[in-house]
Design a protein around this motif. Structure first.
Motif, PDB file in Angstrom:
ATOM      1  N   ALA A 129     -26.590  15.644 -19.342  1.00 39.45           N
ATOM      2  CA  ALA A 129     -27.293  15.129 -20.441  1.00 39.45           C
ATOM      3  C   ALA A 129     -27.801  15.918 -21.292  1.00 39.45           C
ATOM      4  CB  ALA A 129     -28.397  14.189 -20.333  1.00 39.45           C
ATOM      5  N   THR A 130     -27.829  15.754 -22.845  1.00 38.20           N
ATOM      6  CA  THR A 130     -28.209  16.723 -23.690  1.00 38.20           C
ATOM      7  C   THR A 130     -29.613  16.762 -23.714  1.00 38.20           C
ATOM      8  OG1 THR A 130     -26.578  16.210 -25.270  1.00 38.20           O
ATOM      9  CG2 THR A 130     -28.571  17.270 -26.204  1.00 38.20           C
ATOM     10  N   THR A 131     -30.257  17.936 -23.705  1.00 37.58           N
ATOM     11  CA  THR A 131     -31.794  18.045 -23.215  1.00 37.58           C
ATOM     12  C   THR A 131     -32.560  17.711 -24.439  1.00 37.58           C
ATOM     13  OG1 THR A 131     -31.544  19.972 -21.903  1.00 37.58           O
ATOM     14  CG2 THR A 131     -33.650  19.678 -22.675  1.00 37.58           C
ATOM     15  N   PRO A 132     -33.562  16.698 -24.207  1.00 40.89           N
ATOM     16  CA  PRO A 132     -34.208  16.326 -25.508  1.00 40.89           C
ATOM     17  C   PRO A 132     -35.257  17.312 -25.982  1.00 40.89           C
ATOM     18  CG  PRO A 132     -34.782  15.018 -23.249  1.00 40.89           C
ATOM     19  CD  PRO A 132     -33.961  16.119 -22.948  1.00 40.89           C
ATOM     20  N   PRO A 133     -35.814  17.152 -27.162  1.00 43.68           N
ATOM     21  CA  PRO A 133     -36.492  18.228 -27.819  1.00 43.68           C
ATOM     22  C   PRO A 133     -37.952  18.471 -26.511  1.00 43.68           C
ATOM     23  CG  PRO A 133     -36.061  16.633 -29.335  1.00 43.68           C
ATOM     24  CD  PRO A 133     -35.463  16.114 -27.992  1.00 43.68           C
ATOM     25  N   SER A 134     -37.998  19.864 -26.973  1.00 42.47           N
ATOM     26  CA  SER A 134     -39.361  19.973 -25.860  1.00 42.47           C
ATOM     27  C   SER A 134     -40.497  19.343 -26.169  1.00 42.47           C
ATOM     28  CB  SER A 134     -39.460  21.788 -26.093  1.00 42.47           C
ATOM     29  OG  SER A 134     -38.787  22.481 -25.116  1.00 42.47           O
TER      30      SER A 134
END
Length: 159
Positions: free
Chosen positions: A31-36
């Motif tokens: 999955a796309t990594t969510p914002p840090s």
């Protein structure tokens, strides 16, 4: 299912793979990594990006036929739920009243709608629909305010 982070933006559980077909379809990438988010503002139930809370039971065995396993896609660990009818996740009671969102990523072989239910020992439970696209990851950042009958969110202990 791949679970990422809970943020003081949210309670992040990334649920990764739902498999319903005879020929087992699964993602070929993560999955796309969510914002840090700052680690101190995250309550992680299942994630490689953050430290998970201790004592999580991803298969509490409530009598359902669902099988839960951890698989790897690339370098990411993902929870896979096969033969899914319903499934729970239990963890030590958490106060999430100062958080704003529940983050979850789900991959499904079929387009469908499933529900996520945060369960609070004080306020009960309330489901929220997750509309899944076929053969792709769908990411959700659910505002905790959508759980209107859960006035406190002081004692969340299950999904």
């Amino acid at each position: 299912m791949k679970t990422r982070k809970v943020q003081k933006m949210g309670l992040c559980i990334l649920i990764g793979i739902l498999t319903f077909t005879v020929v087992k379809a699964q993602p070929t990438s993560s999955a796309t990594t969510p914002p840090s988010r700052a680690a101190a503002s995250v309550l992680s139930v299942f994630s490689d990006a953050y430290t998970n809370i201790q004592g999580v039971n991803y298969r509490p065995d409530w009598g359902q036929p669902t099988a839960v396993t951890t698989i790897q896609i690339g370098t990411d660990n993902i929870l896979e739920y096969s033969n899914l009818t319903y499934e729970g996740t239990e963890f030590p009671e958490q106060t999430v009243s100062d958080m704003t969102h529940l983050h979850i990523d789900v991959w499904s072989a079929e387009a469908m709608t499933v529900n996520i239910y945060p369960i609070d020992k004080v306020s009960g439970e309330q489901g929220h629909p997750l509309a899944l696209a076929a053969n792709s990851w769908t990411s959700f950042d659910i505002p905790l305010t959508v759980f209107t009958n859960m006035s406190t969110l002081y004692a969340v202990w299950q999904f």
